[in-house]
Design a protein around this motif. Structure first.
Motif, PDB file in Angstrom:
ATOM      1  N   LEU A   1      69.909  55.076  35.081  1.00  0.00           N
ATOM      2  CA  LEU A   1      68.992  55.894  35.866  1.00  0.00           C
ATOM      3  C   LEU A   1      68.144  55.033  36.786  1.00  0.00           C
ATOM      4  O   LEU A   1      67.754  53.921  36.436  1.00  0.00           O
ATOM      5  CB  LEU A   1      68.080  56.712  34.945  1.00  0.00           C
ATOM      6  CG  LEU A   1      68.782  57.678  33.984  1.00  0.00           C
ATOM      7  CD1 LEU A   1      67.764  58.372  33.089  1.00  0.00           C
ATOM      8  CD2 LEU A   1      69.600  58.704  34.754  1.00  0.00           C
ATOM      9  N   GLY A   2      67.873  55.583  37.963  1.00  0.00           N
ATOM     10  CA  GLY A   2      67.026  54.906  38.940  1.00  0.00           C
ATOM     11  C   GLY A   2      66.339  55.947  39.797  1.00  0.00           C
ATOM     12  O   GLY A   2      65.938  57.005  39.311  1.00  0.00           O
ATOM     13  N   GLN A   3      66.252  55.694  41.105  1.00  0.00           N
ATOM     14  CA  GLN A   3      65.560  56.614  42.000  1.00  0.00           C
ATOM     15  C   GLN A   3      66.498  57.692  42.539  1.00  0.00           C
ATOM     16  O   GLN A   3      67.696  57.471  42.718  1.00  0.00           O
ATOM     17  CB  GLN A   3      64.952  55.851  43.180  1.00  0.00           C
ATOM     18  CG  GLN A   3      63.673  55.095  42.854  1.00  0.00           C
ATOM     19  CD  GLN A   3      62.994  54.596  44.111  1.00  0.00           C
ATOM     20  OE1 GLN A   3      63.648  54.129  45.044  1.00  0.00           O
ATOM     21  NE2 GLN A   3      61.679  54.690  44.158  1.00  0.00           N
ATOM     22  N   VAL A   4      65.913  58.874  42.801  1.00  0.00           N
ATOM     23  CA  VAL A   4      66.597  59.931  43.540  1.00  0.00           C
ATOM     24  C   VAL A   4      65.668  60.402  44.650  1.00  0.00           C
ATOM     25  O   VAL A   4      64.443  60.283  44.547  1.00  0.00           O
ATOM     26  CB  VAL A   4      66.985  61.126  42.642  1.00  0.00           C
ATOM     27  CG1 VAL A   4      67.990  60.713  41.595  1.00  0.00           C
ATOM     28  CG2 VAL A   4      65.757  61.755  41.992  1.00  0.00           C
ATOM     29  N   LYS A   5      66.271  60.920  45.713  1.00  0.00           N
ATOM     30  CA  LYS A   5      65.502  61.425  46.854  1.00  0.00           C
ATOM     31  C   LYS A   5      65.663  62.937  46.913  1.00  0.00           C
ATOM     32  O   LYS A   5      66.779  63.450  46.938  1.00  0.00           O
ATOM     33  CB  LYS A   5      66.000  60.785  48.154  1.00  0.00           C
ATOM     34  CG  LYS A   5      65.276  61.284  49.401  1.00  0.00           C
ATOM     35  CD  LYS A   5      65.717  60.517  50.642  1.00  0.00           C
ATOM     36  CE  LYS A   5      67.154  60.796  50.999  1.00  0.00           C
ATOM     37  NZ  LYS A   5      67.559  60.157  52.271  1.00  0.00           N
ATOM     38  N   ILE A   6      64.520  63.647  46.940  1.00  0.00           N
ATOM     39  CA  ILE A   6      64.548  65.110  47.006  1.00  0.00           C
ATOM     40  C   ILE A   6      63.922  65.539  48.328  1.00  0.00           C
ATOM     41  O   ILE A   6      62.769  65.213  48.616  1.00  0.00           O
ATOM     42  CB  ILE A   6      63.781  65.746  45.836  1.00  0.00           C
ATOM     43  CG1 ILE A   6      64.234  65.149  44.502  1.00  0.00           C
ATOM     44  CG2 ILE A   6      63.988  67.254  45.826  1.00  0.00           C
ATOM     45  CD1 ILE A   6      63.454  65.659  43.312  1.00  0.00           C
ATOM     46  N   SER A   7      64.699  66.269  49.130  1.00  0.00           N
ATOM     47  CA  SER A   7      64.228  66.752  50.432  1.00  0.00           C
ATOM     48  C   SER A   7      64.105  68.264  50.381  1.00  0.00           C
ATOM     49  O   SER A   7      65.023  68.953  49.923  1.00  0.00           O
ATOM     50  CB  SER A   7      65.219  66.370  51.539  1.00  0.00           C
ATOM     51  OG  SER A   7      65.558  65.003  51.467  1.00  0.00           O
ATOM     52  N   GLN A   8      62.973  68.767  50.859  1.00  0.00           N
ATOM     53  CA  GLN A   8      62.771  70.219  50.898  1.00  0.00           C
ATOM     54  C   GLN A   8      61.961  70.574  52.140  1.00  0.00           C
ATOM     55  O   GLN A   8      60.749  70.367  52.189  1.00  0.00           O
ATOM     56  CB  GLN A   8      62.061  70.707  49.635  1.00  0.00           C
ATOM     57  CG  GLN A   8      62.052  72.227  49.492  1.00  0.00           C
ATOM     58  CD  GLN A   8      61.520  72.665  48.146  1.00  0.00           C
ATOM     59  OE1 GLN A   8      60.416  72.279  47.755  1.00  0.00           O
ATOM     60  NE2 GLN A   8      62.290  73.470  47.422  1.00  0.00           N
ATOM     61  N   GLY A   9      62.667  71.096  53.147  1.00  0.00           N
ATOM     62  CA  GLY A   9      61.984  71.448  54.392  1.00  0.00           C
ATOM     63  C   GLY A   9      61.378  70.235  55.057  1.00  0.00           C
ATOM     64  O   GLY A   9      62.074  69.308  55.467  1.00  0.00           O
TER      65      GLY A   9
END
Length: 642
Positions: free
Chosen positions: A453-461
């Motif tokens: 596990l590491g980083q994730v990028k979450i984009s919303q609008g």
């Protein structure tokens, strides 16, 4: 009473006026074409006339509404048709590029094409009719969608524009852009499988995807086929896997099966049987287990017991023997029947072979040989040689042979623990597939190896968040859920319906949502949550995947494209059904309009044929009345003086 000239004149004039009035009334009807020109002409007919005209006015308005709505629905149908074509093209592109037969230039070109398709979708979603944005709900003066820093934002609202197409019947005629392009296609992680392992604290109730272990009777049987020992294991009091292991091992030892234990399998999600090879045999030991499982050759199946001069010569038939007890019994019975006393076979003191002993004061000098030159029965039983006075049998090296079975028909305890079946030294148990819970340790994931596990990028609008799921503060699945739910975005992380992983849904209806990797990480992929929950986000993911030559993601996005296309087709189907309803209603209203127009005509319109006849008759009558009056009323000198 005396009738004066004045009285005669008045009466004649009155009659002439009535005749003239009738003539003028008929003339008015002729010029207007109507039977009723004022309420007094027909009060009851006038009431009907007003009612019919009111109905016709309403029908006219309904037909105008239908015409306007039909034009809008036709625009929707055309736009949705174009959208479905674009999504079909995007799907074909994804299918074609999901293999490795295209070079980098082709994939760059495909990425540009996907970007163009994405822009066309947004352009169609911002379509206008009569200078109004038709996908924006009530906010028809604002574009439905606009590009933002981290995705796309819906600027309209959920306003439902409805028109009345007949009395008491309203139909919504507008489509909401967010329902089409930002609707939830499927939760990310819906089919995610963390492949959870087990440890001592794992609850039995969580095994087998939550079906648990049958503890209604909670028993199963373990049999050592070499020693004949059998024990019924009872785990009804067990709650955790450790409880079950302790109960099983303690009861095996208490029953004398001390060379068999159960512990955790190396696969991380199962149990296993471990046996220690003691080399011991009993009368119940199967011949097929001897010699490390090679068994005993019973093709000829006979041995010969004789002395040097063959004055004693006995064949022992072992073809029907199944276990060690059968062999010993056959030898002893045959010798006794032949009158050879005090020569017996028995399991040796070491418990690993058969000794043949001659206890006569003077040994008989017996020898054991094969009965045929091709046989190997005596050799396989390790009893080939001279009985002087004992023939010590060799080590028969029995293969360990255990059977685990249910205690009774209909029970599944052993099967639920993955321990059912026959085995020798080791049996790897079946996977126990525990469900994921909020308390599941991250170290148990991937069958005990843990997920990277590491980083994730979450984009919303217009919002972008980076989550570091490799943070050492996160130790359980519940910690990961909290990390997503406390991200400040409109998302909700829960355990998926199969209880094998996490799923993420977007709770926003106004913004696209994507979960992607950071740099070369694989965290989102490892968790099974990479991608987007909506059509707009999926198209953006496809553009990036084609650009980065990520065939895995390209293949995954095809499912969302299929669902998005189906969603568009569903909306188009709904539009089509409304168009059909409009056409049906319009046809019915046209029939009503015709009927009420006819009824109105019947009430207020004149019968022209009859009216012409009546007018001619009334004109003749009036002319005749004038002539008669001129003769009745003669002018006098006074008339001229006036």
């Amino acid at each position: 009473m005396r009738v004066t000239n004045n009285m005669i004149s008045d009466q004649v004039l009155s009659n002439l006026n009535r005749s003239l009035a009738r003539f003028m009334n008929l003339e008015e009807n002729m010029s207007s074409g109507r039977r009723i020109n004022k309420p007094s002409d027909d009060p009851i007919g006038t009431q009907k006339d007003l009612r019919y005209r009111n109905v016709l006015s309403e029908i006219g308005q309904y037909k105008k509404n239908i015409s306007s709505a039909s034009n809008l629905l036709a625009s929707y149908d055309n736009i949705l048709g174009n959208m479905s074509d674009i999504l079909s093209s995007a799907r074909e592109l994804a299918v074609s590029l999901s293999n490795d037969t295209f070079d980098a230039n082709a994939r760059d070109s495909a990425s540009n094409e996907a970007q163009s398709l994405f822009e066309q979708i947004i352009e169609l979603a911002n379509s206008q009719v009569d200078s109004r944005y038709i996908f924006s709900g009530y906010r028809t003066g604002v574009k439905a969608f606009r590009a933002a820093a981290a995705g796309v934002i819906f600027q309209g609202d959920k306003g439902n524009i409805a028109v009345e197409i007949e009395a008491g019947s309203k139909v919504g005629i507008n489509l909401i852009g967010s329902d089409i392009l930002l609707g939830q296609l499927a939760p990310l992680g819906q089919n995610a499988d963390f492949k959870a392992g087990i440890d001592g604290n794992t609850l039995l109730a969580d095994l087998n995807l939550g079906a648990g272990v049958d503890l209604s009777a909670g028993t199963f049987q373990v049999t050592d086929n070499n020693t004949g020992l059998n024990v019924t294991i009872d785990i009804t009091g067990a709650v955790t896997v450790d409880d079950a292991l302790t109960l099983i091992n303690n009861q095996l030892a208490a029953a004398g099966i001390t060379n068999l234990t159960v512990d955790f399998g190396q696969e991380g999600n199962n149990l296993r049987w471990n046996a220690v090879d003691t080399g011991l045999i009993t009368g119940a030991t199967l011949l097929s287990n001897l010699n490390d499982g090679r068994g005993v050759d019973l093709t000829d199946g006979k041995i010969t017991i004789h002395n040097a001069d063959d004055s004693i010569n006995v064949d022992v038939d072992l073809t029907a023997a199944n276990d060690i007890g059968d062999v010993i019994n056959a030898i002893n019975t045959t010798l006794a029947a032949a009158g050879i006393n005090n020569v017996t076979a028995a399991i040796n003191a070491a418990g690993n072979g058969i000794d043949i002993t001659d206890t006569n004061g003077v040994p008989l000098g017996l020898i054991i040989d094969e009965a045929s030159a091709t046989g190997s029965t005596a050799a396989d039983l390790r009893i080939l040689g001279e009985i002087d006075p004992t023939l010590p049998g060799g080590d028969l090296n029995p293969r360990m042979d255990f059977t685990v079975s249910e205690a009774a028909a209909g029970l599944t305890t052993a099967a639920d623990l993955g321990l059912l079946g026959d085995f020798s030294l080791t049996k790897v148990g079946d996977g126990l597939t525990p469900i994921i819970t909020e308390t599941t340790p991250l170290t148990l994931l991937k069958n005990g190896l843990g997920l990277e596990l590491g980083q994730v990028k979450i984009s919303q609008g217009n919002r972008l968040v980076f989550l570091d799921l490799g943070n050492t503060a996160y130790s359980t699945v519940g910690d990961l859920m909290d990390a997503f739910n406390n991200s400040g975005l409109d998302i909700n992380a829960t355990i998926n319906s199969s209880q094998t992983g996490l799923q993420i849904v977007s709770t926003s209806t106004t913004a696209s949502m994507k979960i992607e990797e950071v740099d070369d990480g694989r965290t989102a992929h490892n968790l099974g949550i990479f991608g987007s929950t909506d059509m707009i986000g999926s198209l953006m993911i496809l553009v990036d995947a084609l650009k980065n030559d990520d065939r895995e993601v390209i293949g995954q996005i095809i499912g969302n494209l299929d669902k998005g296309l189906q969603n568009v087709l569903n909306h188009r189907g709904a539009v089509g059904s409304k168009v059909i309803r409009m056409e049906t209603t319009d046809s019915r209203l046209s029939d009503l309009q015709y009927n009420f127009t006819k009824m109105l005509s019947d009430v207020e319109d004149a019968d022209l044929t009859k009216l012409v006849t009546d007018l001619a008759m009334q004109e003749n009558s009036y002319q005749a009345a004038l002539i008669a009056a001129s003769k009745i009323i003669q002018p006098s000198l006074l008339n001229f003086l006036k």
